[in-house]
Design an enzyme around this catalytic site. Structure first.
Site, PDB file in Angstrom:
ATOM      1  N   SER A  64      32.302  28.104  28.254  1.00  0.00           N
ATOM      2  CA  SER A  64      31.880  28.804  29.477  1.00  0.00           C
ATOM      3  C   SER A  64      32.356  30.256  29.566  1.00  0.00           C
ATOM      4  O   SER A  64      31.876  30.988  30.427  1.00  0.00           O
ATOM      5  CB  SER A  64      32.376  28.059  30.711  1.00  0.00           C
ATOM      6  OG  SER A  64      31.623  26.895  30.894  1.00  0.00           O
ATOM      7  N   LYS A  67      29.786  32.806  29.519  1.00  0.00           N
ATOM      8  CA  LYS A  67      28.962  33.052  30.717  1.00  0.00           C
ATOM      9  C   LYS A  67      29.215  34.447  31.297  1.00  0.00           C
ATOM     10  O   LYS A  67      28.356  35.019  31.970  1.00  0.00           O
ATOM     11  CB  LYS A  67      29.232  31.976  31.764  1.00  0.00           C
ATOM     12  CG  LYS A  67      28.788  30.565  31.333  1.00  0.00           C
ATOM     13  CD  LYS A  67      29.272  29.506  32.326  1.00  0.00           C
ATOM     14  CE  LYS A  67      28.863  28.091  31.913  1.00  0.00           C
ATOM     15  NZ  LYS A  67      29.451  27.056  32.807  1.00  0.00           N
ATOM     16  N   TYR A 191      21.320  28.352  25.759  1.00  0.00           N
ATOM     17  CA  TYR A 191      22.588  28.137  26.478  1.00  0.00           C
ATOM     18  C   TYR A 191      23.608  27.388  25.604  1.00  0.00           C
ATOM     19  O   TYR A 191      24.755  27.813  25.464  1.00  0.00           O
ATOM     20  CB  TYR A 191      22.282  27.374  27.776  1.00  0.00           C
ATOM     21  CG  TYR A 191      23.492  26.888  28.519  1.00  0.00           C
ATOM     22  CD1 TYR A 191      24.247  27.756  29.311  1.00  0.00           C
ATOM     23  CD2 TYR A 191      23.897  25.545  28.450  1.00  0.00           C
ATOM     24  CE1 TYR A 191      25.364  27.302  30.005  1.00  0.00           C
ATOM     25  CE2 TYR A 191      25.000  25.087  29.145  1.00  0.00           C
ATOM     26  CZ  TYR A 191      25.733  25.967  29.914  1.00  0.00           C
ATOM     27  OH  TYR A 191      26.832  25.516  30.593  1.00  0.00           O
ATOM     28  N   TYR A 239      35.658  27.420  38.756  1.00  0.00           N
ATOM     29  CA  TYR A 239      34.946  26.368  39.504  1.00  0.00           C
ATOM     30  C   TYR A 239      35.748  25.945  40.732  1.00  0.00           C
ATOM     31  O   TYR A 239      36.266  26.796  41.442  1.00  0.00           O
ATOM     32  CB  TYR A 239      34.620  25.176  38.567  1.00  0.00           C
ATOM     33  CG  TYR A 239      34.119  25.646  37.230  1.00  0.00           C
ATOM     34  CD1 TYR A 239      32.873  26.255  37.143  1.00  0.00           C
ATOM     35  CD2 TYR A 239      34.897  25.585  36.086  1.00  0.00           C
ATOM     36  CE1 TYR A 239      32.406  26.743  35.934  1.00  0.00           C
ATOM     37  CE2 TYR A 239      34.437  26.070  34.874  1.00  0.00           C
ATOM     38  CZ  TYR A 239      33.200  26.646  34.810  1.00  0.00           C
ATOM     39  OH  TYR A 239      32.751  27.129  33.628  1.00  0.00           O
ATOM     40  N   VAL A 257      35.608  25.021  28.581  1.00  0.00           N
ATOM     41  CA  VAL A 257      36.023  23.635  28.401  1.00  0.00           C
ATOM     42  C   VAL A 257      36.589  23.391  26.987  1.00  0.00           C
ATOM     43  O   VAL A 257      37.156  22.336  26.706  1.00  0.00           O
ATOM     44  CB  VAL A 257      34.835  22.703  28.783  1.00  0.00           C
ATOM     45  CG1 VAL A 257      33.829  22.594  27.648  1.00  0.00           C
ATOM     46  CG2 VAL A 257      35.313  21.361  29.254  1.00  0.00           C
TER      47      VAL A 257
HETATM   48  O1  DON Z   1      27.542  23.228  29.666  1.00  0.00           O
HETATM   49  C1  DON Z   1      28.638  22.765  29.410  1.00  0.00           C
HETATM   50  O2  DON Z   1      29.051  21.731  29.931  1.00  0.00           O
HETATM   51  C2  DON Z   1      29.510  23.500  28.405  1.00  0.00           C
HETATM   52  N1  DON Z   1      28.682  24.122  27.403  1.00  0.00           N
HETATM   53  C3  DON Z   1      30.310  24.573  29.083  1.00  0.00           C
HETATM   54  C4  DON Z   1      31.162  24.063  30.226  1.00  0.00           C
HETATM   55  C5  DON Z   1      32.464  24.737  30.367  1.00  0.00           C
HETATM   56  O3  DON Z   1      32.976  25.393  29.494  1.00  0.00           O
HETATM   57  C6  DON Z   1      33.198  24.473  31.636  1.00  0.00           C
HETATM   58  N2  DON Z   1      34.462  25.173  31.672  1.00  0.00           N
HETATM   59  N3  DON Z   1      35.559  24.841  31.882  1.00  0.00           N
END
Ligand code: DON
Length: 303
Positions: A64, A67, A191, A239, A257
């Site tokens: 993420s 992003k 994405y 978040y 994540v």
């Molecule tokens: O879309 C997802 O779930 C992962 N590619 C990215 C989520 C993420 O990194 C949340 N962060 N803590």
């Protein structure tokens, strides 16, 4: 900042001491395999000095954190048009939550929760092939980091595609509200691939330099936009853990994540920290802890 080297070394030792690493993300099998007993931190200061400790040369999945880069590109492409499609408010919900999206008729709360990042990616993708959008994203990250040795891990992208039921649900939901320009498959393909970019903390701290708002460090993004990106990182970057991060650390940050966090001390430093074990919000456990200690020791706070 002569003491930063020893400070980071102490921090690294402290993080390894209690052995309480936590668990890596389990919903993407490729990430679940990562050894949680790892920690690295790199600080790049406004005058270009680099300080680091721990596993700073190990590649990890930035997830993420990308992003922030795609948001910078989307705003560069379509300016305030993006805000018709995505909000700028904290969601108070998990990064992959779907409940708000129905209640708010397909307009995600902010560009960092998955639904909002999917819309942002869709804006970056608009009018071209995923390959070309990804080329721009990778090029942006490489320019920001000053390194061409930054790549997408295809195994991670494939793993997430195979297990990405939540994101497919979010993307189809967005499409049902006419908030996707490309197909869910094309947008998610883009994405998943940008989320699968790998970096070391050294590369990531360098990639964050443009967010310091120090003109001589980078002119990739205008100063006005840098301030806005930082505002969104502070309010939405972690978040439903964003308030807690602002309280404990006191500077803007964006988590992933994969266990990475990019944190910005405006005018002073770009900090990348990584430790794969996550807390209940899905943000790096030791990473958050280390940033809280570092910010306190350095007296770094925007407040
Ligand atoms: O879309 C997802 O779930 C992962 N590619 C990215 C989520 C993420 O990194 C949340 N962060 N803590």
């Amino acid at each position: 900042m002569a003491n930063l080297n020893s400070l980071l070394r102490d921090l690294d030792a402290q993080m390894r001491e209690d052995g309480n690493w936590g668990e890596p993300a389990n919903y993407i099998p490729e990430l679940a395999r990562v050894d949680p007993a790892q920690f690295g931190i790199t600080v790049v200061t406004a005058d270009g000095k680099v300080f680091s400790a721990g596993d700073t040369d190990t590649l990890f999945s930035v997830q993420s954190i990308t992003k922030v880069f795609t948001l910078a590109i989307a705003l560069g492409r379509s300016g305030d048009q993006l805000w018709k499609r995505v909000g700028r408010e904290p969601s108070g919900r998990a990064f992959n939550s779907i409940v708000q999206l129905e209640r708010e008729e397909g307009r995600p709360r902010n560009p960092f929760i998955n639904a909002g990042a999917i819309v942002t990616t869709d804006e970056v993708l608009d009018g071209r092939a995923p390959r070309d959008a990804l080329a721009e994203i990778i090029q942006f990250i490489r320019s920001a980091a000053g390194s061409n040795e930054i790549h997408i891990n295809e195994a991670v992208a494939a793993s997430e595609t195979e297990h990405g039921h939540r994101n497919f649900a979010l993307a189809h939901f967005l499409a049902s509200f006419n908030n996707l320009k490309s197909t869910p498959e094309m947008t998610l393909g883009t994405y998943f691939h940008h989320c699968a970019v790998e970096m070391t903390t050294t590369q990531l701290a360098h990639a964050g330099r443009f967010l310091m708002g120090v003109p001589k460090m980078s002119r990739l993004v205008s100063m006005a936009r840098v301030r806005r990106l930082n505002a969104l990182m502070l309010t939405c970057g972690h978040y439903d853990g964003s308030g807690d991060f602002a309280y404990r650390v006191g500077i803007p940050g964006k988590s992933g994540v994969g266990g990475g966090i990019l944190a910005i001390v405006p005018g002073k430093a770009s900090v990348a920290v990584w430790s794969p074990g996550l807390n209940t919000y899905g943000n790096s456990n030791k990473g958050t802890e280390a940033l809280a200690l570092l910010a306190r020791k350095m007296n770094w706070s925007i407040f």
